[in-house]
Design a protein around this motif. Sequence first.
Motif, PDB file in Angstrom:
ATOM      1  N   LEU A   1       0.846  -1.189   0.000  1.00  0.00           N
ATOM      2  CA  LEU A   1       0.000   0.000   0.000  1.00  0.00           C
ATOM      3  C   LEU A   1       0.883   1.242   0.000  1.00  0.00           C
ATOM      4  CD1 LEU A   1      -2.530  -1.172   2.744  1.00  0.00           C
ATOM      5  CD2 LEU A   1      -2.951  -1.096   0.277  1.00  0.00           C
ATOM      6  N   TYR A   2       0.261   2.408  -0.157  1.00  0.00           N
ATOM      7  CA  TYR A   2       1.025   3.650  -0.101  1.00  0.00           C
ATOM      8  C   TYR A   2       1.450   3.972   1.330  1.00  0.00           C
ATOM      9  CZ  TYR A   2      -0.534   4.331  -4.886  1.00  0.00           C
ATOM     10  OH  TYR A   2      -0.759   4.170  -6.232  1.00  0.00           O
ATOM     11  N   GLY A   3       0.688   3.473   2.305  1.00  0.00           N
ATOM     12  CA  GLY A   3       1.005   3.713   3.697  1.00  0.00           C
ATOM     13  C   GLY A   3      -0.068   3.132   4.594  1.00  0.00           C
ATOM     14  N   ARG A   4       0.196   3.112   5.917  1.00  0.00           N
ATOM     15  CA  ARG A   4      -0.789   2.599   6.862  1.00  0.00           C
ATOM     16  C   ARG A   4      -2.092   3.386   6.803  1.00  0.00           C
ATOM     17  NH1 ARG A   4       2.860   1.774  12.374  1.00  0.00           N
ATOM     18  NH2 ARG A   4       4.117  -0.010  11.623  1.00  0.00           N
ATOM     19  N   SER A   5      -2.001   4.640   6.421  1.00  0.00           N
ATOM     20  CA  SER A   5      -3.200   5.481   6.370  1.00  0.00           C
ATOM     21  C   SER A   5      -4.226   4.956   5.372  1.00  0.00           C
ATOM     22  CB  SER A   5      -2.825   6.922   6.014  1.00  0.00           C
ATOM     23  OG  SER A   5      -2.201   6.983   4.735  1.00  0.00           O
ATOM     24  N   ASP A   6      -3.797   4.193   4.362  1.00  0.00           N
ATOM     25  CA  ASP A   6      -4.759   3.629   3.409  1.00  0.00           C
ATOM     26  C   ASP A   6      -5.782   2.753   4.126  1.00  0.00           C
ATOM     27  OD1 ASP A   6      -3.372   4.872   1.409  1.00  0.00           O
ATOM     28  OD2 ASP A   6      -2.356   3.065   0.684  1.00  0.00           O
ATOM     29  N   LEU A   7      -5.304   1.902   5.029  1.00  0.00           N
ATOM     30  CA  LEU A   7      -6.204   1.017   5.760  1.00  0.00           C
ATOM     31  C   LEU A   7      -7.066   1.792   6.749  1.00  0.00           C
ATOM     32  CD1 LEU A   7      -3.788  -1.982   6.424  1.00  0.00           C
ATOM     33  CD2 LEU A   7      -5.681  -1.888   4.789  1.00  0.00           C
ATOM     34  N   ALA A   8      -6.478   2.798   7.396  1.00  0.00           N
ATOM     35  CA  ALA A   8      -7.253   3.608   8.344  1.00  0.00           C
ATOM     36  C   ALA A   8      -8.359   4.369   7.631  1.00  0.00           C
ATOM     37  CB  ALA A   8      -6.320   4.574   9.076  1.00  0.00           C
ATOM     38  N   ASP A   9      -8.042   4.957   6.480  1.00  0.00           N
ATOM     39  CA  ASP A   9      -9.056   5.673   5.704  1.00  0.00           C
ATOM     40  C   ASP A   9     -10.166   4.731   5.268  1.00  0.00           C
ATOM     41  OD1 ASP A   9      -7.659   8.020   5.962  1.00  0.00           O
ATOM     42  OD2 ASP A   9      -6.810   7.975   3.937  1.00  0.00           O
ATOM     43  N   ASP A  10      -9.774   3.541   4.831  1.00  0.00           N
ATOM     44  CA  ASP A  10     -10.743   2.562   4.357  1.00  0.00           C
ATOM     45  C   ASP A  10     -11.683   2.141   5.481  1.00  0.00           C
ATOM     46  OD1 ASP A  10     -11.328   0.667   1.956  1.00  0.00           O
ATOM     47  OD2 ASP A  10     -11.234  -0.673   3.678  1.00  0.00           O
ATOM     48  N   ALA A  11     -11.141   1.916   6.668  1.00  0.00           N
ATOM     49  CA  ALA A  11     -11.968   1.537   7.813  1.00  0.00           C
ATOM     50  C   ALA A  11     -12.927   2.660   8.195  1.00  0.00           C
ATOM     51  CB  ALA A  11     -11.083   1.171   8.999  1.00  0.00           C
ATOM     52  N   ARG A  12     -12.481   3.908   8.100  1.00  0.00           N
ATOM     53  CA  ARG A  12     -13.360   5.037   8.416  1.00  0.00           C
ATOM     54  C   ARG A  12     -14.528   5.128   7.445  1.00  0.00           C
ATOM     55  NH1 ARG A  12      -8.524   7.759  10.138  1.00  0.00           N
ATOM     56  NH2 ARG A  12      -8.115   8.458   7.997  1.00  0.00           N
ATOM     57  N   LEU A  13     -14.322   4.637   6.225  1.00  0.00           N
ATOM     58  CA  LEU A  13     -15.404   4.630   5.249  1.00  0.00           C
ATOM     59  C   LEU A  13     -16.425   3.528   5.523  1.00  0.00           C
ATOM     60  CD1 LEU A  13     -13.331   5.274   1.990  1.00  0.00           C
ATOM     61  CD2 LEU A  13     -14.894   6.885   3.103  1.00  0.00           C
ATOM     62  N   GLY A  14     -16.082   2.600   6.423  1.00  0.00           N
ATOM     63  CA  GLY A  14     -17.037   1.577   6.830  1.00  0.00           C
ATOM     64  C   GLY A  14     -16.797   0.191   6.274  1.00  0.00           C
ATOM     65  N   PHE A  15     -15.650  -0.030   5.655  1.00  0.00           N
ATOM     66  CA  PHE A  15     -15.399  -1.316   5.019  1.00  0.00           C
ATOM     67  C   PHE A  15     -14.796  -2.330   5.992  1.00  0.00           C
ATOM     68  CE2 PHE A  15     -15.815   1.251   1.262  1.00  0.00           C
ATOM     69  CZ  PHE A  15     -16.335   0.382   0.310  1.00  0.00           C
ATOM     70  N   GLY A  16     -15.283  -3.564   5.909  1.00  0.00           N
ATOM     71  CA  GLY A  16     -14.613  -4.693   6.520  1.00  0.00           C
ATOM     72  C   GLY A  16     -13.606  -5.253   5.532  1.00  0.00           C
ATOM     73  N   LEU A  17     -12.680  -6.064   6.029  1.00  0.00           N
ATOM     74  CA  LEU A  17     -11.575  -6.520   5.190  1.00  0.00           C
ATOM     75  C   LEU A  17     -11.361  -8.016   5.380  1.00  0.00           C
ATOM     76  CD1 LEU A  17      -9.526  -5.075   3.300  1.00  0.00           C
ATOM     77  CD2 LEU A  17      -7.938  -5.040   5.230  1.00  0.00           C
ATOM     78  N   VAL A  18     -11.393  -8.746   4.270  1.00  0.00           N
ATOM     79  CA  VAL A  18     -11.035 -10.166   4.245  1.00  0.00           C
ATOM     80  C   VAL A  18      -9.927 -10.304   3.213  1.00  0.00           C
ATOM     81  CG1 VAL A  18     -11.816 -12.523   3.855  1.00  0.00           C
ATOM     82  CG2 VAL A  18     -13.413 -10.838   4.796  1.00  0.00           C
ATOM     83  N   THR A  19      -8.705 -10.474   3.663  1.00  0.00           N
ATOM     84  CA  THR A  19      -7.579 -10.551   2.733  1.00  0.00           C
ATOM     85  C   THR A  19      -7.553 -11.913   2.044  1.00  0.00           C
ATOM     86  OG1 THR A  19      -5.999 -11.451   4.341  1.00  0.00           O
ATOM     87  CG2 THR A  19      -6.285  -9.035   4.287  1.00  0.00           C
ATOM     88  N   SER A  20      -6.742 -12.012   1.007  1.00  0.00           N
ATOM     89  CA  SER A  20      -6.595 -13.307   0.340  1.00  0.00           C
ATOM     90  C   SER A  20      -5.992 -14.333   1.293  1.00  0.00           C
ATOM     91  CB  SER A  20      -5.737 -13.169  -0.917  1.00  0.00           C
ATOM     92  OG  SER A  20      -4.439 -12.704  -0.594  1.00  0.00           O
TER      93      SER A  20
END
Length: 342
Positions: free
Chosen positions: A187-206
Motif C-alpha cells: 500500500l502507499y502507507g498505513r493510512s490507506d487502511l485507516a481511511d478505508d476503515a473510516r469509510l465503513g469497510f470490513g476486510l477479508v484478505t486473500s
Amino acid sequence: MGPVDSSRVPRFAGPATFARLPRADEVGRADVAVIGVPFDSGVSYRPGARFGPAAVRDASRLLRPHHPSLDLDPFAAVQVVDAGDVVANPFSIEQAIEQVEAGADELSGAGARLVTIGGDHTIALPLLRSVARRHGPVALVHFDAHLDTWDTYFGAPYTHGTPFRRAVEEGLLEPGALTHVGTRGPLYGRSDLADDARLGFGLVTSADVMRRGVDEVVDGLRSRIGDRPLYLSIDIDVLDPAHAPGTGTPEAGGMTSRELLEVLRGLAGLQLVGADVVEVAPAYDHAQMTAVAASHVAYDLVSLMALSPQHGQHGQHGQPAGLAATARAGSEAGAEAEGSQR
C-alpha cells in the motif's frame, strides 16, 4: 428464449453473445441483462480492459446451461439476454461515467438486473448510482486485490482506484454492510487502511480466505449483508496472476478461481440487485485463462440472480424453494456431478 444449442451448432460458430444467449432485441423482456462497457481510460498502469467484454464473450462460448453446484438451469429459470455494449467516451472520464449511468438506467428501468462486463473499475461508480436510485443504499461485497477507496490520482477524483470512496461519499452504499475480499499487496502507507476503515469497510484478505476457508468467510459475509439489497463487484485481479494474468495491476498471492467461485456460490439466495466483473485485459492474457475465469464468474453472477428472492417461489428466510438449506449444502450436493462434466 435460451442460448444456442451447442450440440447442434459448434461453439466456435454462431453468435458472439455472452454464453450464446439471445440479443436483447430478440426477446420481448429480460430479467437479467449482460452488458459490456469497453472503457479503460481510468486505469493507473496497464491499459487494455476496453477489450475485456469481447474477450469474455468469446471465452463464454464454453459455458453450458446447467449449473450442477447450484442445481440450476439459470437460462431457463429467468430470461437472460446479451444487451450489447454501452458506448463510453474514451477521451472523457466524466462523460463516460454519465453514459454508463444512463445506459444502466435505461436497461434497469425496463425491469432487468445487470451483470456488467468491463472495462476498468471506474465503471462501478455509475453502476452503483443506477442501482441505488432504484433500491436505495446497497450492501457491497468487493472482490479485489486493491481497496479502490483512494481519494484521487494526480488530482483526478474518478479513476479505477477511487470508485468506492466516491460511492460512500454519495450515499450509495449501506454503512456496516461493506466488505473487501481478496485484498493483498503493498500500500502507499498505513493510512490507506485507516481511511478505508473510516469509510465503513470490513476486510477479508486473500490470506484470510486461505487460512479461514471458504465456509467461514461466507458465514461472515452473509451475516454482514443480512437481508439488504446486495451489489457484487469483482475485479478479476482478485485472482492470483497464475489464474488471471490478463489484467492491468496484478498482485502476487491472490485467491484461486475455485475459492472465488465457491465464495460467490455461498451467497446464493441473497437479494442480488446488480453485479460487475471488470479489469480483464486480454493483451496480457495467455490461452484465454483470464477471460475463461471471468466468463465463469459472470455465469455464476447470472445464476445468483436467478436464485435471488426477486424471482421464483421462495421458502423461509428468502431462500429459493428447492435450494438446499444453505448454499454450501447445495454446492456439496452438486460436487460429484460437476466433477463428471467434460
